[in-house]
Design a protein around this motif. Structure first.
Motif, PDB file in Angstrom:
ATOM      1  N   LEU A  57       0.842  -1.198   0.000  1.00 32.29           N
ATOM      2  CA  LEU A  57       0.000   0.000   0.000  1.00 32.29           C
ATOM      3  C   LEU A  57       0.879   1.251   0.000  1.00 32.29           C
ATOM      4  CD1 LEU A  57      -3.287   0.824   1.464  1.00 32.29           C
ATOM      5  CD2 LEU A  57      -1.408   2.213   2.315  1.00 32.29           C
ATOM      6  N   GLU A  58       1.885   1.289   0.852  1.00 32.76           N
ATOM      7  CA  GLU A  58       2.778   2.449   0.917  1.00 32.76           C
ATOM      8  C   GLU A  58       3.506   2.669  -0.405  1.00 32.76           C
ATOM      9  OE1 GLU A  58       5.459   2.519   4.260  1.00 32.76           O
ATOM     10  OE2 GLU A  58       3.910   1.704   5.581  1.00 32.76           O
ATOM     11  N   ARG A  60       2.667   1.655  -3.515  1.00 36.66           N
ATOM     12  CA  ARG A  60       1.764   2.091  -4.585  1.00 36.66           C
ATOM     13  C   ARG A  60       1.268   3.514  -4.342  1.00 36.66           C
ATOM     14  NH1 ARG A  60       1.093  -1.452  -8.311  1.00 36.66           N
ATOM     15  NH2 ARG A  60       1.400  -3.673  -7.938  1.00 36.66           N
ATOM     16  N   LEU A  61       0.998   3.839  -3.095  1.00 35.04           N
ATOM     17  CA  LEU A  61       0.570   5.191  -2.757  1.00 35.04           C
ATOM     18  C   LEU A  61       1.676   6.192  -3.081  1.00 35.04           C
ATOM     19  CD1 LEU A  61      -1.523   7.100  -1.516  1.00 35.04           C
ATOM     20  CD2 LEU A  61      -0.596   6.503   0.745  1.00 35.04           C
ATOM     21  N   SER A  62       2.907   5.843  -2.794  1.00 32.51           N
ATOM     22  CA  SER A  62       4.030   6.730  -3.088  1.00 32.51           C
ATOM     23  C   SER A  62       4.153   6.978  -4.587  1.00 32.51           C
ATOM     24  CB  SER A  62       5.327   6.117  -2.548  1.00 32.51           C
ATOM     25  OG  SER A  62       6.412   6.952  -2.868  1.00 32.51           O
ATOM     26  N   VAL A  63       4.100   5.925  -5.383  1.00 35.29           N
ATOM     27  CA  VAL A  63       4.196   6.083  -6.831  1.00 35.29           C
ATOM     28  C   VAL A  63       3.036   6.936  -7.344  1.00 35.29           C
ATOM     29  CG1 VAL A  63       4.158   4.862  -9.053  1.00 35.29           C
ATOM     30  CG2 VAL A  63       5.485   3.931  -7.140  1.00 35.29           C
ATOM     31  N   LEU A  64       1.840   6.683  -6.823  1.00 32.20           N
ATOM     32  CA  LEU A  64       0.670   7.471  -7.214  1.00 32.20           C
ATOM     33  C   LEU A  64       0.885   8.947  -6.894  1.00 32.20           C
ATOM     34  CD1 LEU A  64      -2.275   7.878  -8.112  1.00 32.20           C
ATOM     35  CD2 LEU A  64      -2.971   7.196  -5.795  1.00 32.20           C
ATOM     36  N   TYR A 107      -5.164   2.151   7.698  1.00 30.06           N
ATOM     37  CA  TYR A 107      -3.712   2.303   7.611  1.00 30.06           C
ATOM     38  C   TYR A 107      -3.350   3.404   6.615  1.00 30.06           C
ATOM     39  CZ  TYR A 107       1.216   1.145   7.232  1.00 30.06           C
ATOM     40  OH  TYR A 107       2.588   1.217   7.231  1.00 30.06           O
ATOM     41  N   PHE A 108      -4.105   3.490   5.533  1.00 37.68           N
ATOM     42  CA  PHE A 108      -3.899   4.538   4.530  1.00 37.68           C
ATOM     43  C   PHE A 108      -3.895   5.911   5.193  1.00 37.68           C
ATOM     44  CE2 PHE A 108      -6.325   7.786   2.273  1.00 37.68           C
ATOM     45  CZ  PHE A 108      -5.483   8.063   1.210  1.00 37.68           C
ATOM     46  N   GLN A 109      -4.893   6.179   6.020  1.00 35.64           N
ATOM     47  CA  GLN A 109      -4.980   7.486   6.682  1.00 35.64           C
ATOM     48  C   GLN A 109      -3.780   7.717   7.616  1.00 35.64           C
ATOM     49  OE1 GLN A 109      -6.923   9.942   5.971  1.00 35.64           O
ATOM     50  NE2 GLN A 109      -8.258   8.829   4.591  1.00 35.64           N
ATOM     51  N   ASN A 110      -3.304   6.639   8.245  1.00 32.32           N
ATOM     52  CA  ASN A 110      -2.184   6.764   9.185  1.00 32.32           C
ATOM     53  C   ASN A 110      -0.869   7.113   8.503  1.00 32.32           C
ATOM     54  OD1 ASN A 110      -3.884   6.102  11.301  1.00 32.32           O
ATOM     55  ND2 ASN A 110      -3.309   3.962  11.301  1.00 32.32           N
ATOM     56  N   VAL A 111      -0.676   6.671   7.274  1.00 29.99           N
ATOM     57  CA  VAL A 111       0.619   6.868   6.605  1.00 29.99           C
ATOM     58  C   VAL A 111       0.587   7.932   5.508  1.00 29.99           C
ATOM     59  CG1 VAL A 111       1.396   4.531   7.118  1.00 29.99           C
ATOM     60  CG2 VAL A 111       0.268   4.998   4.931  1.00 29.99           C
ATOM     61  N   LEU A 112      -0.567   8.480   5.224  1.00 32.06           N
ATOM     62  CA  LEU A 112      -0.702   9.399   4.090  1.00 32.06           C
ATOM     63  C   LEU A 112       0.286  10.554   4.147  1.00 32.06           C
ATOM     64  CD1 LEU A 112      -2.155  10.201   1.504  1.00 32.06           C
ATOM     65  CD2 LEU A 112      -3.880  11.350   2.912  1.00 32.06           C
ATOM     66  N   ASP A 113       0.387  11.226   5.269  1.00 30.80           N
ATOM     67  CA  ASP A 113       1.270  12.398   5.346  1.00 30.80           C
ATOM     68  C   ASP A 113       2.741  12.013   5.219  1.00 30.80           C
ATOM     69  OD1 ASP A 113      -0.652  14.481   5.567  1.00 30.80           O
ATOM     70  OD2 ASP A 113      -1.034  13.834   7.629  1.00 30.80           O
ATOM     71  N   GLU A 114       3.131  10.921   5.853  1.00 24.97           N
ATOM     72  CA  GLU A 114       4.523  10.467   5.769  1.00 24.97           C
ATOM     73  C   GLU A 114       4.879  10.053   4.335  1.00 24.97           C
ATOM     74  OE1 GLU A 114       7.438   7.006   7.603  1.00 24.97           O
ATOM     75  OE2 GLU A 114       5.457   7.318   8.490  1.00 24.97           O
TER      76      GLU A 114
END
Length: 152
Positions: A57-58, A60-64, A107-114
């Motif tokens: 998730l982290e 793919r979210l980073s690449v996005l 978990y998405f909400q927890n790591v979004l800012d980082e």
């Protein structure tokens, strides 16, 4: 049916030949042979499954986010199509991942800012003459992030 002891204890196989360990563990589970299970190794692997999903998730979210930043803040029309294709690809992969593991939404909400800070640093390194927002600039709603086109 009597149980036959393993030639090599499972805890030893775990370090020597992981694939054999998996196969032997599955065989023990199928026959309900709990006496020969490598409980510590099994627990570690099950814990790693959850960690792996969070890492995916982290990643793919980073690449996005990197590609959203490039698309929205880098003036390079010749690159827009490629960035948008990557955005679609990562969104689709995230949707599948979240469908398989809905608990990752929290978990998405927890790591979004980082993750955003890392993505912003990556985009800034790649495009040092472009300015990117210090704080997360998009809608914080997961569904919006997976569907909205903020460059429009």
């Amino acid at each position: 049916m009597p149980k036959t002891p393993l030639q090599t204890p499972l805890h030893q196989l775990y370090d020597e030949d992981f694939v054999r360990w998996v196969e032997a563990t599955v065989a023990c589970l199928k026959t309900r042979d709990v006496d020969q299970l490598d409980w510590e190794g099994l627990i570690e692997e099950i814990e790693d499954l959850g960690k792996s999903a969070r890492r995916e998730l982290e990643s793919r979210l980073s690449v996005l986010l990197v590609h959203l930043l490039k698309r929205c803040y880098v003036n390079s029309p010749n690159d827009y199509r490629g960035w948008q294709l990557t955005i679609v690809e990562q969104r689709n992969a995230l949707k599948r991942l979240l469908k398989q593991s809905p608990s990752l939404k929290g978990y998405f909400q927890n790591v979004l800012d980082e993750v955003y800070q890392d993505a912003s640093a990556e985009a800034s390194t790649a495009y040092p003459t472009s300015e990117f927002p210090n704080a997360y600039p998009y809608n914080r709603d997961l569904q919006a992030l997976l569907t909205e086109e903020p460059w429009r």
